[in-house]
Enzyme design. Sequence first.
Site, short mmCIF file in Angstrom:
data_model
loop_
_atom_site.label_atom_id
_atom_site.label_comp_id
_atom_site.label_asym_id
_atom_site.label_seq_id
_atom_site.Cartn_x
_atom_site.Cartn_y
_atom_site.Cartn_z
N ASP B 201 -42.94 -41.38 -30.35
CA ASP B 201 -43.71 -40.75 -31.41
C ASP B 201 -44.85 -41.73 -31.66
O ASP B 201 -44.63 -42.80 -32.22
CB ASP B 201 -42.86 -40.57 -32.68
CG ASP B 201 -43.66 -39.88 -33.79
OD1 ASP B 201 -44.90 -39.98 -33.75
OD2 ASP B 201 -43.05 -39.26 -34.66
N HIS B 202 -46.04 -41.37 -31.21
CA HIS B 202 -47.10 -42.39 -31.19
C HIS B 202 -47.45 -42.90 -32.59
O HIS B 202 -48.06 -43.95 -32.72
CB HIS B 202 -48.34 -41.87 -30.46
CG HIS B 202 -49.14 -40.89 -31.25
ND1 HIS B 202 -48.95 -39.53 -31.17
CD2 HIS B 202 -50.13 -41.07 -32.15
CE1 HIS B 202 -49.78 -38.92 -31.98
NE2 HIS B 202 -50.52 -39.83 -32.60
N HIS B 264 -44.06 -36.96 -37.09
CA HIS B 264 -44.94 -37.94 -37.73
C HIS B 264 -44.63 -38.12 -39.24
O HIS B 264 -44.50 -39.24 -39.72
CB HIS B 264 -46.41 -37.53 -37.60
CG HIS B 264 -46.84 -37.34 -36.18
ND1 HIS B 264 -46.29 -38.05 -35.14
CD2 HIS B 264 -47.76 -36.54 -35.62
CE1 HIS B 264 -46.86 -37.67 -34.00
NE2 HIS B 264 -47.76 -36.76 -34.27
#
Lengths: 384, 514
Positions: B201-202, B264
């Site tokens: 999950d960047h 996010h």
Amino acid sequence: MDSMASGSQTGPVPGAFIDLEALEAELARLWRPEHLSTDAMSMPARAVVLNLVVVTAGDTERVRQITERISMLHPSRVICFDMDPSKDGEAGVPSVSVSCDRGPHDPQAPCIERITIPTSPAMLPQLTAMIQPLLLPEMPAVLWWPGPVPFDDPSFTKIAASVDCLILDSQEQAHAGQIADVARLRDTLPSRTALIDLNWERIKPWRELTAQLFDIQHSQWALEHVQEFEVETGPIPNGRLPQQALLFMSWMAFCLSWEITSARKARPDTWVLTADSADAERAILVRLRTRPCPSIYNGQLLSVSISARDGARSASLGLTRTGRLATIRMRASVSGETALHHAVHHPPDEDEVLLAQALQPTELDRVFHATLDHARRAIASFER
Amino acid sequence: MISSIAENPLREGLSLERLPEPCAMVIFGASGDLTSRKLLPALTDLALEGLLPPGFNVVGYARRPMTSEDFRAQVRESIERFARRKPSEPAFWDTFLQNLHYVPGNFSDPDDYQRLGAELERLDRERGTHGNRVFYLATPPIHYEEIACQLSQAELVRDIHDERWSRLIVEKPFGRDLPSARELNERLLNYFEEEQIYRIDHYLGKETVQNVLAFRFGNGIFEPIWNRTYIDHVQITVAESIGIENRGGYYDQAGALRDMVQNHLFQLLSVIAMEPPISFLADAVRDEKVKALHALRPIPMDKVHELTVRGQYGPGWVMGQPVSGYREEPRVEPSSVTETYVALKLFIDNWRWAGVPFYLRTGKRMPRRVSEIAIQFKEAPHLPFTAAATRSMEPNVLALRIQPDEGITLKITAKVPGPRLRLRSVNMGFLYGTSFLVESPDAYERLLLDCMLGDSTLFTRRDETEAAWGPITRILEGWSELPVQALPSYDAGTWGPREADEFVARDGRHWRRP
């Protein structure tokens, strides 16, 4: 940073010789929003991580630019003693400034504050007393001495002992022999004062890449069978031995427990040393050489070559600045087969980058200290 | 004889902990957008920083027929377009590009995996990759299981006890709901061990999200007030000014809740709400994040409409440009009821957070791109000032800005200078970008490097993914119980539908203008 809007205010501080209250009052005035080109309601907090004391001698403008850029990474109170050798006697009128640089997209701006005090070499004995009251409380005090260091002046040692960290640059000293002076200074400083040599920071990437040559399984055996070791640098004035070559060689000698047994200048551009391996079973031939290069690389490492042999096995490993010299090519070949072919981008280090690295809080650098000891012994071998 | 990197005597005093071992990275979906825009530029930046190990090689794998030379040309073009730093030295290019290779192949053809295996062995032999492999799935999720299975059958997956390692990086989305996420996890676990799976999950790779952890657990003064006694509520906002760009086909099936909240926003929620970990080792941190997610109060089906708001953008203006509405976007159903905006009210049922509402919102085509977490503190219990003096006073708010202008602001009350006692709120701002003016690495740089180093702290563990899907799935089920003909609409370029404002106003609160 790209184009910047900038707000900067400077004011002379009236009053007698370093009137601390006047200095602080002027700084407080300059920090008021109307003096800074920032939005009054969202003025940035003053982030301060250290006191940076700088003693300059003639290169004030270069140092000012470097400290300004450094402050963006290490927000500081910069206290700059501008030492004018043509003057003697009293310090001039101090000035204070606050400057904010703002990038094109940044709504707010980083600000630094600077106290500049014109002074003269004759005032060196009083510098410690001048520095102390100007330091922001509870923040580390770092002394950066960008030029030649007066190693023999006891006043200098006293100033150095009064701060938490001393940063000097052995590259700025006249010759490699003065690395022995750095080692002696290290011995006299209290243990709480860290000693950092920017030249040691310069060779750090070369140390890292050299270590990487031996991280490869195929070549690991070679470390214990080095027979020849050569370091090339750009030249320095008067055909002297470049400091980086000596530091790098001394680092290898420390890591691999080599003992220097002889050292001589073989040619105007070549110094030859011999060393014994840790078990005294093997002799290592060390060559330190200079070769012409663009002046930006004068005194800087250009290549490192290592050859090793163990019975039928042989290895040739090296790092070389290549192309336009901003790339270091790594190569390792073991018994004629390529074990590694790699390159990293490494343009010459800018002073502010080195200084920024040096200002990171670190543990005592045991390797640097041991390298200094080896360098001191190598210098003694040359002198014999 | 030296037998490992750690025993290399030249390493003393050098930063060994951040240097990965030699390895080959196989990128599945190498001709795709993610590879060009993110992965290869990130690898280039790592190479320029000298953070890649010698012997590091990349193998692109995709269906498109292409030679390694073609692949290198494509890589060069994408690096020149997208990399943070552009290499200028021909010598660097030559060496970097020589470490890139391409194997054309189908994701389901065993013969192609045999050819991939042969190429990897060649790289081990000739380029010193040491048998270590990272497999990056930059493909649509539909291919994840197939690729993992084929890798396993081609014996390209190392045993967890082997000295040489294999790691699998999986991009979001990890499923569409809790059952599909569980199924995907179980299938991948047939071929890889959990320790070998790195779910990206960047957001977690962002420097500023890590700064939240540093802020909370590196300072002694905030943790004592980080609880229900002092905090009134928390707002988490992730707003985007862009629309769905070219992702209409995917987005119309996903929606904002799946696309943004499950990953996010829940990552931000968990770093804000978690208990202090006992160490910063991967499992210690992830254990605490999972506990926070498990403590999310389940939303009963009949309360879903009370505790959530959906919206869809219509035409409007963003940054001075006219933009079309969601239903007019390419590859979107004209009668779509997919949400492009969602707001939630959540509670965390544990000792620390009992009764404190967490308001989460995310949307597309908002006035600006901004992600922030705002902690609003309770008002002072008694104000010994006149009403006139306190007219401009607002509660204390600690805002942690994730992007852009990363930093922290604290809204405090101060006296307005002058002879009368008048108070007003002022923001004390600390911006990382302007206090430490260094460019932060891209999230992918950090995450790729961490994976090569075997550090999974910033990757999502299986139970974390599933814990995040739990509440999301309930909401999805609640929404499906009461389907709508049209969602509340908001004009592009505004902060969401009116219903979202009313949603928080019912609690006597209002959204911050971030």
